[in-house]
Design an enzyme around this catalytic site. Structure first.
Site, short mmCIF file in Angstrom:
data_model
loop_
_atom_site.label_atom_id
_atom_site.label_comp_id
_atom_site.label_asym_id
_atom_site.label_seq_id
_atom_site.Cartn_x
_atom_site.Cartn_y
_atom_site.Cartn_z
CG HIS A 1 -2.06 0.88 1.19
ND1 HIS A 1 -1.93 2.26 1.05
CD2 HIS A 1 -3.39 0.64 1.27
CE1 HIS A 1 -3.13 2.81 1.06
NE2 HIS A 1 -4.04 1.84 1.18
CG HIS A 2 2.63 4.43 -3.18
ND1 HIS A 2 3.66 4.92 -2.42
CD2 HIS A 2 2.99 4.64 -4.47
CE1 HIS A 2 4.61 5.39 -3.21
NE2 HIS A 2 4.24 5.23 -4.45
CB ALA A 3 -1.26 5.35 2.13
CG ASP B 1 7.72 6.58 -1.08
OD1 ASP B 1 7.10 6.33 -2.13
OD2 ASP B 1 8.30 7.66 -0.89
#
Length: 214
Positions: free
Chosen positions: A185-187, A190
């Protein structure tokens, strides 16, 4: 488990930006060298799949962002996350999930993993445990030296559990290589954190004797 609070304004914006996307996961696939790891596994007569699951989980646990999960738009950090990996079943040609508590000792993990796998092969399960998200979803694709992979998942609501997959070994410049794919999950995760994970995996694979308790 503890709550994670973002104090930096830009980190808050980064989280909100990706968390509101319909499909916030991103995936990276790269090749990692397994030459010395395979030698170590053969010398010590270790089971290949359990050894890979253990080391890939160990590397994931070493990056705290891989242990972060989103619950009701808040972030929590698990002290440890546990592998939930695919295993074959006895009466069908599709897989079952096999969830094993991660342990700091490889031999203890192998014993528990073999016990759970035997149960799942006879009584397959596709259900997640309610209220739990302290997993790494893991799968082997040993028939293909893939260059990318896309996982099935819900878009609404989406989860924040990383997916880790590995494929068929292949020879390159006198080295044995393995494709490794990570989706997260990119939230929460990174590119820098992805890089930390792949670096840790390669370190474990190059120096297994140093990191495994034998």
């Amino acid at each position: 488990m503890k709550k994670v609070v973002f104090d930096d304004p830009h980190r808050k914006k980064h989280f909100a930006f990706f968390n509101h996307m319909n499909h916030p996961h991103f995936s990276i696939t790269a090749q990692v060298e397994v030459t010395l790891l395979l030698d170590f596994i053969r010398t010590n007569q270790l089971p290949l799949t359990y050894s890979l699951v253990y080391l890939l989980s160990d590397a994931a646990n070493s990056v705290k962002e891989f242990r972060w999960r989103i619950r009701n738009n808040e972030v929590v950090e698990h002290e440890v996350a546990h592998p939930s990996f695919t295993v074959p079943t006895e009466n069908t040609d599709v897989f079952s999930f096999c969830t094993v508590d991660f342990r700091n000792n490889l031999q203890d993990f192998i014993v528990e993993a073999h016990k759970v796998k035997t149960e799942m092969m006879k009584s397959p399960s596709m259900e997640d445990e309610p209220e739990r998200d302290d997993f790494f979803f893991m799968s082997a694709i040993p028939w293909i030296s893939f260059t990318s992979i896309q996982h099935a998942m819900h878009f609404h609501p989406h989860d924040s559990v990383p997916r880790i997959s590995w494929g068929k070994f292949f020879e390159q410049e006198n080295k044995t290589m393995m494709p490794l794919s990570v989706q997260a999950h990119h939230a929460l995760v990174d590119g820098r954190h992805m890089g930390m994970y792949f670096e840790k995996v390669q370190e474990l694979f190059l120096y297994p004797k140093k990191y495994l308790d034998f």
